[in-house]
Design a protein around this motif. Structure first.
Motif, PDB file in Angstrom:
ATOM      1  N   HIS A  91      11.325   2.660  17.023  1.00  0.00           N
ATOM      2  CA  HIS A  91      11.998   2.160  15.807  1.00  0.00           C
ATOM      3  C   HIS A  91      10.978   1.521  14.858  1.00  0.00           C
ATOM      4  O   HIS A  91      11.004   1.782  13.638  1.00  0.00           O
ATOM      5  CB  HIS A  91      13.073   1.141  16.180  1.00  0.00           C
ATOM      6  N   GLU A  92      10.070   0.705  15.390  1.00  0.00           N
ATOM      7  CA  GLU A  92       9.042   0.065  14.559  1.00  0.00           C
ATOM      8  C   GLU A  92       8.080   1.100  13.984  1.00  0.00           C
ATOM      9  O   GLU A  92       7.661   0.993  12.817  1.00  0.00           O
ATOM     10  CB  GLU A  92       8.267  -0.956  15.392  1.00  0.00           C
ATOM     11  N   VAL A 122      15.166  10.171   8.088  1.00  0.00           N
ATOM     12  CA  VAL A 122      15.417   9.349   9.270  1.00  0.00           C
ATOM     13  C   VAL A 122      16.503   9.967  10.149  1.00  0.00           C
ATOM     14  O   VAL A 122      16.412   9.955  11.387  1.00  0.00           O
ATOM     15  CB  VAL A 122      15.803   7.911   8.863  1.00  0.00           C
ATOM     16  N   LYS A 160       9.776   2.759  11.044  1.00  0.00           N
ATOM     17  CA  LYS A 160       9.933   1.819   9.936  1.00  0.00           C
ATOM     18  C   LYS A 160       8.631   1.628   9.167  1.00  0.00           C
ATOM     19  O   LYS A 160       8.625   1.550   7.925  1.00  0.00           O
ATOM     20  CB  LYS A 160      10.431   0.472  10.465  1.00  0.00           C
ATOM     21  N   LYS A 215       7.154   5.797   7.957  1.00  0.00           N
ATOM     22  CA  LYS A 215       7.952   6.791   7.236  1.00  0.00           C
ATOM     23  C   LYS A 215       7.722   6.761   5.732  1.00  0.00           C
ATOM     24  O   LYS A 215       7.803   7.798   5.053  1.00  0.00           O
ATOM     25  CB  LYS A 215       9.444   6.599   7.528  1.00  0.00           C
TER      26      LYS A 215
END
Length: 277
Positions: free
Chosen positions: A92-93, A107, A96, A99
């Motif tokens: 997830h990090e 996403v 974030k 991207k």
């Protein structure tokens, strides 16, 4: 379009990787770039990505010069190297943070891939196996939706079900404005995926043709016994008989054995190119 003109690269006066390469990669195609170790594939890729600079000649990617490493160039190109490093972050990090380097990053598309991979986004990259890391990197590469996607040995570290999933992902995400270049020693992994075949050896391009053109002009056969016909181009012993290549004199396009073609081209590329050209 990617275009190289009289492209040469040498590490020193005595070590020349390739000389006077003239190649064109067109949008709407997936290219299989094949060759033995040291053939010049990786060096060519690094010249296209701007990681290495040509000694002579030019390389342009959609009108941009790779060695300038402009933002407008980098945001529209993604390179999946054979050897890579993922920072110690959760997935997830990772998404974030990275991207936003790619304006067309999707996403939702990436989330779909992680579900197919059965990998939780809460996991840290250090908790992932080699194959899982490769899946995450490939998923990110496809979700970036860049016009140029280059993948160096992408199926290394993937098991058989994952290789099938990889091929499906490439096909499903492919767009007509995109150029995909894939290098691999595992040529059978590319059988049903690529549109064009480029074979390099000792810094030279021995074959550069669309699969559809090859299929119309070459006939691949498997027989129990050794063949002695005059129209034979290449033949080799395999586990269940003899595999051969002849000129296709029918109007039907047949199956291409890329591994057999690769061996034939390295043995005598002139015979193959005489028929294809």
């Amino acid at each position: 379009m990617i275009e190289t003109k009289s492209l040469s690269y040498r590490y020193s006066k005595r070590v020349e990787i390739f000389n006077n390469l003239n190649l064109t990669f067109e949008p709407g195609k997936i290219y299989g770039l094949l060759g033995k170790n040291g053939a010049g594939k990786s060096t060519l890729i690094k010249n296209i990505t701007g990681m290495l600079f040509p000694t002579e000649g030019t390389c342009e990617v959609f009108g941009k010069t790779p060695k300038k490493r402009e933002v407008s160039f980098l945001k529209d190109l993604f390179f999946v190297p054979e050897e890579y490093y993922l920072p110690n972050l959760t997935i997830h990090e990772l998404i974030k943070i990275y991207k936003d380097f790619y304006p067309n990053f999707d996403v939702n598309q990436f989330d779909t891939y992680t579900k197919e991979f059965k990998i939780e986004k809460s996991k840290r990259t250090t908790e992932l196996s080699l194959g899982q890391k490769k899946k995450i990197l490939i998923g990110f590469a496809l979700s970036a939706n860049t016009r140029v996607l280059i993948m160096d040995e992408p199926t290394n570290g993937l098991d058989i079900p994952s290789k099938i999933l990889f091929r499906n992902m490439i096909n499903d995400s492919f767009k007509k404005n995109r150029i995909v270049i894939i290098t691999s020693h595992q040529v059978r992994d590319l059988d049903e995926l690529i549109h064009a075949i480029i074979i390099m050896n000792d810094g030279k391009v021995l074959l550069n043709n669309d699969k559809s053109h090859i299929a119309k002009h070459l006939l691949f056969q498997l027989t129990e016994d050794l063949q002695n016909s005059t129209d034979l181009i290449y033949q080799e012993k395999v586990s269940n008989g003899f595999a051969s290549i002849k000129e296709n004199k029918t109007e039907d396009a047949g199956y291409i054995d890329i591994e057999l073609l690769f061996n034939a081209v390295l043995t005598d590329d002139r015979k193959i190119n005489t028929i294809l050209n």
